[in-house]
Design an enzyme around this catalytic site. Structure first.
Site, short mmCIF file in Angstrom:
data_model
loop_
_atom_site.label_atom_id
_atom_site.label_comp_id
_atom_site.label_asym_id
_atom_site.label_seq_id
_atom_site.Cartn_x
_atom_site.Cartn_y
_atom_site.Cartn_z
N HIS A 82 26.10 -17.11 63.50
CA HIS A 82 27.41 -17.15 64.16
C HIS A 82 27.71 -15.79 64.80
CE1 HIS A 82 28.43 -15.65 60.06
NE2 HIS A 82 29.15 -14.80 60.77
C1 T46 Z 1 29.32 -12.35 58.59
C2 T46 Z 1 28.12 -12.27 57.71
C3 T46 Z 1 27.48 -10.91 57.71
C4 T46 Z 1 35.42 -16.88 52.33
O1 T46 Z 1 36.11 -17.73 51.76
N1 T46 Z 1 35.96 -15.61 52.54
C5 T46 Z 1 35.24 -14.64 53.16
O2 T46 Z 1 35.76 -13.53 53.35
C6 T46 Z 1 33.91 -14.94 53.61
C7 T46 Z 1 33.10 -13.88 54.34
C8 T46 Z 1 33.39 -16.19 53.38
N2 T46 Z 1 34.14 -17.13 52.74
C9 T46 Z 1 33.54 -18.44 52.43
C10 T46 Z 1 33.26 -19.33 53.64
C11 T46 Z 1 32.05 -20.12 53.20
O3 T46 Z 1 32.48 -21.25 52.48
O4 T46 Z 1 32.26 -18.21 51.82
C12 T46 Z 1 31.32 -19.19 52.22
C13 T46 Z 1 30.08 -18.55 52.81
O5 T46 Z 1 30.44 -17.91 54.06
P1 T46 Z 1 29.48 -17.94 55.33
O6 T46 Z 1 28.69 -19.19 55.37
O7 T46 Z 1 30.31 -17.61 56.54
O8 T46 Z 1 28.49 -16.72 54.99
P2 T46 Z 1 27.45 -16.02 55.96
O9 T46 Z 1 26.52 -15.26 55.09
O10 T46 Z 1 26.83 -16.97 56.93
O11 T46 Z 1 28.33 -14.99 56.84
C14 T46 Z 1 29.03 -13.94 56.22
C15 T46 Z 1 30.42 -13.80 56.85
O12 T46 Z 1 31.10 -15.06 56.77
C16 T46 Z 1 30.34 -13.38 58.30
O13 T46 Z 1 31.61 -12.97 58.74
O14 T46 Z 1 29.38 -11.70 59.61
O15 T46 Z 1 28.34 -12.71 56.37
#
Ligand code: T46
Length: 139
Positions: free
Chosen positions: A49
Site C-alpha cells: 500500500h
Molecule cells: C505501514 C507499514 C510499514 C491498527 O489497528 N492500528 C495501527 O496503527 C496499524 C498500523 C494497524 N492496525 C491494524 C490494521 C490491520 O488490521 O493492524 C492490522 C495490520 O495492519 P496492516 O495490514 O496495515 O499492516 P502492514 O504491515 O501491511 O502495514 C503497516 C502499517 O499499517 C502501514 O501504515 O506503512 O506497516
C-alpha cells in the site's frame, strides 16, 4: 523519491548502547503514533500500500528486514538491520516489507493516528494518483 535514511545518535558505554529519539528533533514530523511489527514468518510479505499523507520512520530495532519502496518512476530495496538507522518514507510511496528474520522487530514512528482512509491498497489506483502527485509536487 521522498525516502531517506536517518542516522540517529547513539550512546555507547560499558553497559551497552542507547539510541534516543526526541520528538520534534530526531525525525522530520511530530510523532503521533508508534507501533511495531514482529513475529513475522520469513515467507511473509506485508505492506502492499501507499499512504496519501502519512509520513513514517521505520527502524529495525532487532534482526533484519527488507523494505521495497516504489513510485511509478523508480523502485529501491532498502535492507534494514541497524537499530541506529531509520528509513523515512514520505507520502505517496508504495511499500512492501519482506524477509523478516526470526528475531526482527520493526518499530514505526508515524505522523498521524491510524486512519483507514489514508491507505491506497490498489496498485493501479496508486499509480494514477502518484503520477499526478509527483507531477504537482516535483519530488
Ligand atoms: C505501514 C507499514 C510499514 C491498527 O489497528 N492500528 C495501527 O496503527 C496499524 C498500523 C494497524 N492496525 C491494524 C490494521 C490491520 O488490521 O493492524 C492490522 C495490520 O495492519 P496492516 O495490514 O496495515 O499492516 P502492514 O504491515 O501491511 O502495514 C503497516 C502499517 O499499517 C502501514 O501504515 O506503512 O506497516
Amino acid at each position: 523519491m521522498n525516502v531517506d535514511i536517518i542516522r540517529f545518535s547513539r550512546h555507547n558505554d560499558k553497559y551497552g548502547k542507547l539510541v534516543p529519539i526526541e520528538a520534534e528533533d530526531s525525525v522530520p514530523f511530530d510523532i503521533k503514533r508508534v507501533y511495531y511489527i514482529y513475529d513475522v514468518d520469513r515467507d511473509v510479505r506485508r505492506g502492499f500500500h501507499s499512504h496519501v499523507e502519512l509520513e513514517q520512520v521505520l527502524i529495525c530495532v532487532s534482526g533484519s528486514v527488507n523494505i521495497l519502496v516504489k513510485t511509478p518512476e523508480e523502485e529501491k530495496i532498502i535492507p534494514l538491520h541497524d537499530p541506529q538507522e531509520g528509513l523515512y518514507i514520505g507520502p505517496m510511496i508504495w511499500r512492501e516489507m519482506y524477509e523478516f528474520s526470526r528475531d526482527a522487530v520493526l518499530l514505526v514512528l508515524a505522523s498521524d493516528h491510524y486512519k483507514v482512509e489514508d491507505y491506497i491498497r490498489d496498485y493501479s489506483l496508486y499509480e494514477e494518483l502518484a503520477k499526478k502527485y509527483f507531477l504537482e509536487n516535483k519530488k
